[in-house]
Write a protein that holds these residues in place. Structure first.
Motif, PDB file in Angstrom:
ATOM      1  N   MET A  42       3.349   9.676  21.069  1.00  0.00           N
ATOM      2  CA  MET A  42       4.190  10.173  19.978  1.00  0.00           C
ATOM      3  C   MET A  42       3.404  10.155  18.670  1.00  0.00           C
ATOM      4  O   MET A  42       3.393  11.131  17.922  1.00  0.00           O
ATOM      5  CB  MET A  42       5.410   9.261  19.863  1.00  0.00           C
ATOM      6  N   ALA A  43       2.711   9.044  18.432  1.00  0.00           N
ATOM      7  CA  ALA A  43       1.937   8.925  17.200  1.00  0.00           C
ATOM      8  C   ALA A  43       0.846   9.976  17.151  1.00  0.00           C
ATOM      9  O   ALA A  43       0.645  10.648  16.144  1.00  0.00           O
ATOM     10  CB  ALA A  43       1.322   7.531  17.102  1.00  0.00           C
ATOM     11  N   GLY A  44       0.155  10.156  18.276  1.00  0.00           N
ATOM     12  CA  GLY A  44      -0.937  11.117  18.314  1.00  0.00           C
ATOM     13  C   GLY A  44      -0.444  12.533  18.107  1.00  0.00           C
ATOM     14  O   GLY A  44      -1.052  13.321  17.383  1.00  0.00           O
ATOM     15  N   TRP A  45       0.685  12.847  18.723  1.00  0.00           N
ATOM     16  CA  TRP A  45       1.222  14.197  18.612  1.00  0.00           C
ATOM     17  C   TRP A  45       1.771  14.445  17.208  1.00  0.00           C
ATOM     18  O   TRP A  45       1.500  15.477  16.604  1.00  0.00           O
ATOM     19  CB  TRP A  45       2.327  14.392  19.650  1.00  0.00           C
ATOM     20  N   ALA A  46       2.508  13.481  16.694  1.00  0.00           N
ATOM     21  CA  ALA A  46       3.199  13.690  15.423  1.00  0.00           C
ATOM     22  C   ALA A  46       2.220  13.758  14.256  1.00  0.00           C
ATOM     23  O   ALA A  46       2.524  14.376  13.244  1.00  0.00           O
ATOM     24  CB  ALA A  46       4.211  12.578  15.193  1.00  0.00           C
ATOM     25  N   SER A  47       1.065  13.138  14.379  1.00  0.00           N
ATOM     26  CA  SER A  47       0.116  13.136  13.265  1.00  0.00           C
ATOM     27  C   SER A  47      -0.417  14.524  12.969  1.00  0.00           C
ATOM     28  O   SER A  47      -0.925  14.782  11.889  1.00  0.00           O
ATOM     29  CB  SER A  47      -1.075  12.230  13.574  1.00  0.00           C
ATOM     30  N   ASP A  92       4.866  15.738  12.034  1.00  0.00           N
ATOM     31  CA  ASP A  92       6.255  15.767  12.480  1.00  0.00           C
ATOM     32  C   ASP A  92       6.877  14.459  11.998  1.00  0.00           C
ATOM     33  O   ASP A  92       6.696  13.409  12.595  1.00  0.00           O
ATOM     34  CB  ASP A  92       6.286  15.873  14.006  1.00  0.00           C
ATOM     35  N   LYS A  93       7.607  14.534  10.882  1.00  0.00           N
ATOM     36  CA  LYS A  93       7.923  13.312  10.144  1.00  0.00           C
ATOM     37  C   LYS A  93       8.740  12.307  10.941  1.00  0.00           C
ATOM     38  O   LYS A  93       8.482  11.117  10.899  1.00  0.00           O
ATOM     39  CB  LYS A  93       8.629  13.662   8.842  1.00  0.00           C
ATOM     40  N   LYS A  94       9.735  12.812  11.678  1.00  0.00           N
ATOM     41  CA  LYS A  94      10.607  11.867  12.386  1.00  0.00           C
ATOM     42  C   LYS A  94       9.818  11.086  13.431  1.00  0.00           C
ATOM     43  O   LYS A  94       9.870   9.861  13.488  1.00  0.00           O
ATOM     44  CB  LYS A  94      11.759  12.625  13.052  1.00  0.00           C
ATOM     45  N   LEU A  95       9.094  11.819  14.246  1.00  0.00           N
ATOM     46  CA  LEU A  95       8.326  11.149  15.294  1.00  0.00           C
ATOM     47  C   LEU A  95       7.266  10.259  14.682  1.00  0.00           C
ATOM     48  O   LEU A  95       6.982   9.165  15.167  1.00  0.00           O
ATOM     49  CB  LEU A  95       7.658  12.179  16.203  1.00  0.00           C
ATOM     50  N   LYS A 101       0.829  -1.199   0.000  1.00  0.00           N
ATOM     51  CA  LYS A 101       0.000   0.000   0.000  1.00  0.00           C
ATOM     52  C   LYS A 101       0.865   1.252   0.000  1.00  0.00           C
ATOM     53  O   LYS A 101       1.980   1.248   0.514  1.00  0.00           O
ATOM     54  CB  LYS A 101      -0.870   0.015   1.253  1.00  0.00           C
ATOM     55  N   GLU A 102       0.297   2.336  -0.542  1.00  0.00           N
ATOM     56  CA  GLU A 102       1.026   3.597  -0.514  1.00  0.00           C
ATOM     57  C   GLU A 102       1.179   4.063   0.921  1.00  0.00           C
ATOM     58  O   GLU A 102       0.254   3.981   1.714  1.00  0.00           O
ATOM     59  CB  GLU A 102       0.276   4.647  -1.332  1.00  0.00           C
ATOM     60  N   ASP A 103       2.374   4.527   1.226  1.00  0.00           N
ATOM     61  CA  ASP A 103       2.643   4.984   2.574  1.00  0.00           C
ATOM     62  C   ASP A 103       2.465   6.493   2.617  1.00  0.00           C
ATOM     63  O   ASP A 103       3.218   7.229   1.976  1.00  0.00           O
ATOM     64  CB  ASP A 103       4.078   4.582   2.943  1.00  0.00           C
ATOM     65  N   ILE A 104       1.460   6.941   3.316  1.00  0.00           N
ATOM     66  CA  ILE A 104       1.151   8.366   3.323  1.00  0.00           C
ATOM     67  C   ILE A 104       1.615   8.990   4.637  1.00  0.00           C
ATOM     68  O   ILE A 104       1.292   8.496   5.712  1.00  0.00           O
ATOM     69  CB  ILE A 104      -0.358   8.598   3.148  1.00  0.00           C
ATOM     70  N   ILE A 105       2.371  10.068   4.509  1.00  0.00           N
ATOM     71  CA  ILE A 105       2.735  10.852   5.685  1.00  0.00           C
ATOM     72  C   ILE A 105       2.113  12.229   5.498  1.00  0.00           C
ATOM     73  O   ILE A 105       2.384  12.890   4.495  1.00  0.00           O
ATOM     74  CB  ILE A 105       4.256  10.971   5.840  1.00  0.00           C
TER      75      ILE A 105
END
Lengths: 396, 336, 163
Positions: free
Chosen positions: B132-137, B79-82, B70-74
Motif C-alpha cells: 500500500m505504501a509503495g503504491w500510494a507514494s 494517493d492520500k488516503k492509502l 518534523k514537517e509531514d510531507i505528502i
C-alpha cells in the motif's frame, strides 16, 4: 500570512503518449522509464542515468552528465598559468595532487623547466599518498553500494591519516595547491617523513583486514563476479584507462610504461585483473585491482621516503610566467581514475589559450551502457560503483 | 458501586494492550540506541555520546521528538488516503504478533491453541501495508521496494512456517505456552538441542528466513538504500516514517521472540537453579540477544541481489526445510 | 615510431597529411577529405595500431576551427596528435565515432562547448550544458545569456542591508 503557491506537477504520460494510449497503443510496452539520479545515493554525486526497465532488468541506459559542470576549461582561459592549479584540483577533488601534477607537468614541458630530484620525489610521494586516499573512498563507497557499511568507516580512518599528513604539508585537506609550476609551494616540515613511515606501518595490516572483512566475503563475490564484464576490446574502444583498463587484464600502467616525474626509479608491480572469482574485467576484478594498487602505492611511498634526496624545492620556480613560449602540449599522468590528460595550447600570453582536460572517469561513464545492459538494477548499481567515477572529474 | 465484574476481562485486555504498545515503543527506542551503539562499535567508533550524558542514552528521545515535530510531507501526486493508512497497517501487523508472545507462564495476551499459526498469519499482514505504501507514494522506487518486499515475504513465509512446524510436531501442540512448558528443566531440553541436528538446522533456517521476513540485512532489498533510495518509505517523513521504523523494530522483536519461545525455552532459564530469576527477564534477554545478532549481521554483511535472494529461499532453505520436516516426523513417529 | 615516421607511413599509403614540427609536441594535419581515411589507417594498419582515442578537443582560432585528437597505441607504445581544420563559415568535420566509440562523447563535448558539428554523428546533443542553453562557451566571442529559466546568470554584488 504568506500565500501558498500552487505547484502543478504534471501527472502521467505526455500529450503525445496520451494520443497513442487513446488509440490503444501502449507507448511503453511492458517497459518503464526510470530516472536514476541525479539525486540517488548510488550515483556518486550527480550522475543521471535514464533507464528503461523490464521488471528489474535494465534494457536501455542513457547517461546524462553535466550537473556538476563548473566550466573548468572556460575559467582556465581567463586566469594566468599558476592560477589554474587550484581549479585542476577541484576536478577530481578526491585526488587533488594527481590532478595538479598533470597540469603542472604540461606547463613545465611547455616552458622547458627541469625540476630537481627532490621535487620529483616529493611529488611522487604526495601523489601516491593521495592515490591511496582516493582508492579508500572508491572501495569504501563501492562496498556501501553493495550494502556493506562497515568497510567504508574503516577505510575512512586510513584516509583520515593521509589527509592529516597532507594537511600538515600543505595546510589543506583536499584542495592543496601544493604542487606548483617548477617546484613545490614549500619544503616538507621537520619530521614529516617519519610520520609518513609511521603511516606505512599503520597501513600494512589494514589491507589484509579489508580482505578478510570484505574482499573474499561470499556474498560480496557473488554480487560482483561475472557482473559488468568489460572486455579489452570495449575498454580500448571507449578509451578506458587506469585501474579499469588493468582490471580487464590489459597490462599497462603509465607509471611503468611511460614514466613521468621519475617513476622509473621505483620498483612496483602494476596490478591486473585475472578473473580470479569470475570473468576477467568483471566488477570484482575492478575492485581487487584497486585494493592491490594501494599496496603497490605503499611500496612506492616507502621507497620515496628512503631515497628522499636533498635539494631546494623552489629552485626552478620561474620568476615570471608572463611570457610563455607559443605551442601546444599534451601530457597525461596516471591519476587514480585513469589517465588525466591535459591538452594545453599557448598563444604566448600569460593566460592559456585553451586547456582541455581529458579525464578517465568521463570515458568510464560513457562505457556504462556498453557493459551493463541486460543486468538487474542492483547490478547497475554495482557497475557504476565499480568504475569509480567522481562527477567533478566527469563534468569538470 | 459499579459492578466491574462483567468488564474485568475487557479492562485487563485494554491494560495489557496499552502495556504492550508502551513496551513496544520503549523497546524500539532502546533498539535504535542499541543499533547505533552496535554499529558504532563494529565500525570502530563510539556512536552517540552526547545527548543525556552517559553514552548518549537520551538520543532516542531526542530523535523521537525530532520526528514528531518534523514537517509531514505528502507528495502531491500520492494517493492520500492509502498513503496515510499504510504506516498504521504495517504497525498493526507487527503489534498483532505480540498478542501470543508468552513473556511468562501467565503473562501472555491470549494463549491461543493455534498460537504459532496465528503469528505466521498476522505477520504476513505487514506485506499489505508495505504494498500500500509503495503504491500510494506514486514513486517508481517505492513501487520497486514494495514489489520486492511482497515477493520476498511471500517466499520466505514458507521456510519460516516449515521450520516452525518442527517444534510444533515435537510438542504436539500449537499453543505457545504448552510449547514452552515442554522445554522446561535446563537448556538440554530446549527444542533447538533436541533431535540434533534437525532442530538446530530448523532454528538456523528460521533465523535467516526471519531476517528476510523483517527486511533486515543481508536481505534488506525492499529498502536497499543504495539501490532503491529507501524503497517503500522513500516518500515518508516525520511521524509516518517513524511508524515504519517502529514497526521494523517491533517485527525484529516478534520474530526473535518466536525463536526464543519455540526453540530456546521461552521464559525458562538454561539451568533449573537459575529459575529464581523471573521468567520475563529470561524471555526478553533471549530475545534481545537474537535482536543483537540481527544487528551484528546487518553491520557486517553485504546485501544479496534479488535473484540470489530467491535462489537461497527456493533452492536451499525450502528443500532443507522439507527434508528436515520429514526426518523429524519420522523421529516423532518412531519415538512416540 | 615517432610522429614523423607515422606521417611518412600515412603519406606512403596515399593519404594527404602534413607533419608540423611544433614545439614541444608535433602534430599531423589532415585535410577534411583525408581525415576519416587517416583515422581508419591509423587504427587498422598493423604497424600503427592506434587502438584507443585518448582525447578529442575542439579549438577556435581567429581564422578557422580545429579538432585535435590524441591517439595511443599500447601495442607499439607510441602516441600521436592528429588535427583537422575547417572554415569559420561551416564548422563541420567528419565524425570519428565510428572509428573509436568514445569519440561520440568527446565530439558531443566539442559540439556543446565550441559549437562545431560532426558530419555523420548519430547523436549530436549537448552533453555538459542544458539542452536549451544559448551559445557555445568556449568560443572567443561568447557572452553568457542573462537568464536561464528563473535563474539570473549575471553576477550582482550582494545587497548589504546594514547601515
Amino acid at each position: 500570512m504568506s500565500e501558498t503557491k500552487e505547484i502543478h506537477i504534471p501527472l502521467g504520460p505526455s500529450p503525445e503518449k496520451w494520443d497513442l494510449l487513446s488509440k490503444g497503443i501502449d507507448p511503453f510496452g511492458d517497459q518503464m522509464i526510470l530516472q536514476m539520479g541525479p539525486q540517488h545515493p548510488a550515483t556518486h554525486g550527480v550522475l543521471r542515468l535514464e533507464l528503461k526497465t523490464d521488471g528489474e532488468v535494465v534494457t536501455k541506459i542513457t547517461p546524462y552528465i553535466g550537473y556538476l559542470h563548473r566550466c573548468f576549461e572556460k575559467v582556465a582561459e581567463s586566469v594566468t598559468y599558476p592560477q589554474v592549479i587550484p581549479y585542476t584540483e577541484r576536478m577530481d577533488y578526491l585526488a587533488g595532487m594527481n590532478m595538479a601534477l598533470s597540469y603542472v607537468l604540461a606547463v613545465e614541458k611547455l616552458r622547458e623547466i627541469e625540476v630537481n630530484d627532490r621535487v620529483e620525489t616529493l611529488r611522487v610521494l604526495v601523489c601516491e599518498l593521495n592515490r591511496i586516499a582516493s582508492h579508500c573512498v572508491a572501495i569504501g563507497t563501492f562496498a556501501l553500494d553493495i550494502g556493506a557499511w562497515t568497510p567504508l568507516l574503516y577505510l575512512f580512518q586510513v584516509r583520515e591519516h593521509i589527509l592529516d599528513l597532507l594537511e600538515e604539508l600543505s595546510g589543506a585537506r583536499m584542495l592543496f595547491n601544493y604542487i606548483r609550476i617548477g617546484g613545490l609551494a614549500h619544503d616538507i616540515p621537520t619530521g614529516w617523513i617519519d610520520k609518513v613511515r609511521e603511516f606505512c606501518t599503520y597501513m600494512d595490516p589494514k589491507i589484509p583486514e579489508l580482505n578478510g572483512l570484505l574482499s573474499y566475503n561470499k556474498i560480496y563475490i557473488e554480487r560482483l563476479a561475472h557482473v559488468g564484464v568489460m572486455s579489452q576490446d570495449v575498454a580500448l574502444q571507449y578509451g578506458i584507462t587506469g585501474p579499469n583498463l588493468r582490471a580487464t587484464g590489459f597490462d599497462y600502467d603509465m607509471r611503468r610504461d611511460a614514466p613521468y616525474s621519475g617513476y622509473e626509479k621505483y620498483d612496483f608491480q602494476p596490478q591486473i585483473g585475472a578473473g580470479e572469482q569470475g570473468t576477467p574485467g568483471d566488477c570484482w576484478d575492478r575492485y581487487i585491482v584497486r585494493v592491490r594498487e594501494m599496496e603497490e602505492s605503499l611500496k612506492i611511498i616507502r621507497q620515496a621516503c628512503d631515497r628522499m634526496p636533498e635539494g631546494d624545492v623552489k629552485e626552478t620556480i620561474p620568476k615570471s610566467l608572463r611570457k610563455m613560449p607559443e605551442g601546444e602540449v599534451y601530457v597525461t599522468t596516471e591519476a587514480p581514475r585513469g589517465e588525466l590528460g591535459i591538452y594545453l595550447v599557448s598563444d604566448g600570453t600569460d593566460k592559456p589559450y585553451r586547456v582541455k582536460a581529458r579525464s578517465g572517469a568521463y570515458c568510464s561513464v560513457a562505457a556504462v551502457p556498453a557493459i551493463s545492459l541486460g543486468g538487474l538494477i542492483a547490478d547497475l548499481v554495482a557497475i557504476v560503483a565499480s568504475i569509480d567515477i567522481v562527477l567533478g572529474e566527469v563534468d569538470r | 458501586m459499579i459492578a466491574l465484574e462483567p468488564y474485568l476481562d475487557l479492562i485487563i485486555s485494554v491494560v495489557y494492550v496499552v502495556g504492550i504498545v508502551l513496551f513496544l515503543s520503549l523497546f524500539a527506542l532502546f533498539a535504535t540506541w542499541l543499533e547505533r551503539k552496535v554499529a558504532g562499535h563494529i565500525q570502530d567508533r563510539l556512536g552517540p555520546m552526547e545527548t543525556g550524558g552517559w553514552h548518549g542514552w537520551l538520543q532516542p528521545i531526542a530523535d523521537a521528538i525530532k520526528l514528531l515535530i518534523k514537517e509531514d510531507i505528502i507528495p502531491a501526486a500520492a494517493d492520500k488516503k492509502l498513503f496515510k493508512l499504510a504506516p498504521y497497517l504495517v504497525f498493526i501487523g507487527s503489534l498483532a504478533g505480540f498478542a501470543v508472545l508468552p513473556f511468562a507462564a501467565n503473562l501472555i495476551g491470549s494463549d491461543l491453541n493455534i498460537g504459532v499459526y496465528y503469528v505466521i498469519a498476522v505477520t504476513s499482514l505487514v506485506v499489505i501495508g508495505i504494498l500500500m505504501a509503495g503504491w500510494a507514494s506514486n514513486n517508481k522506487w517505492s513501487m520497486y521496494g514494495a514489489m520486492r518486499s511482497a515477493a520476498q515475504m511471500i517466499s520466505y513465509e514458507i521456510p519460516v512456517a516449515l521450520s516452525l512446524l518442527i517444534p510444533v510436531m515435537m510438542a504436539g501442540t500449537m499453543s505457545m505456552v504448552e510449547i514452552v512448558d515442554n522445554q522446561a528443566g535446563g537448556f538440554w531440553n530446549w527444542y533447538v538441542f533436541r533431535t540434533m541436528p534437525f532442530s538446530l538446522i530448523a532454528f538456523v533456517i528460521y533465523f535467516w528466513a526471519s531476517l528476510a521476513e523483517v527486511n533486515r540485512a543481508p536481505f534488506d532489498l525492499p529498502e536497499a538504500e543504495s539501490e532503491l533510495v529507501a524503497g517503500y518509505f522513500t516518500e515518508y517523513s516525520g511521524i509516518r516514517w517513524a511508524m515504519f521504523f517502529l514497526a521494523e523494530y517491533g517485527d525484529m522483536f516478534v520474530v526473535s521472540a518466536i525463536a526464543a519461545t519455540v526453540f530456546l525455552g521461552g521464559w525458562y532459564a538454561p539451568f533449573p537453579f537459575l529459575d529464581i530469576i523471573p521468567g520475563p527477564i529470561w524471555f526478553i534477554g533471549k530475545t534481545a540477544f537474537l535482536v543483537f545478532v540481527q544487528m551484528w549481521l546487518r553491520w557486517t554483511l553485504p546485501r544479496l541481489r534479488v535473484d540470489q535472494l530467491m535462489y537461497v529461499c527456493w533452492k536451499i532453505f525450502l528443500p532443507f526445510s522439507f527434508a528436515n520436516l520429514l526426518l523429524v516426523g519420522l523421529w516423532v513417529v518412531l519415538k512416540g | 615510431m615517432t610522429p614523423e615516421e607515422i606521417c611518412q607511413k600515412l603519406q606512403s599509403a596515399g593519404i594527404e597529411v602534413t607533419y608540423h614540427d611544433t614545439k614541444p609536441d608535433p602534430f599531423l594535419l589532415c585535410t577534411l577529405q583525408s581525415y576519416k581515411q587517416a583515422a581508419l589507417t591509423l587504427r587498422d594498419d598493423p604497424d600503427l595500431a592506434f587502438q584507443s582515442l585518448m582525447s578529442l578537443t575542439g579549438l577556435e582560432w581567429p581564422d578557422y576551427f580545429e579538432v585535435a585528437s590524441q591517439l595511443i597505441s599500447y601495442q607499439k607504445e607510441h602516441r600521436v596528435t592528429i588535427k583537422v581544420r575547417c572554415g569559420k563559415d561551416d564548422p563541420s568535420v567528419p565524425t570519428l565515432s565510428d572509428v573509436w566509440t568514445i569519440a561520440e562523447w568527446h565530439e558531443r563535448e566539442a559540439y556543446d562547448l565550441v559549437g562545431m558539428t560532426f558530419a555523420g554523428h548519430q547523436d549530436l546533443r549537448r552533453i555538459l550544458l542544458p539542452e536549451d542553453w544559448e551559445g557555445h562557451p568556449l568560443r572567443k566571442d561568447y557572452s553568457p545569456q542573462e537568464r536561464w529559466h528563473d535563474i539570473s546568470l549575471t553576477s550582482e554584488p550582494p545587497k548589504t542591508t546594514h547601515e
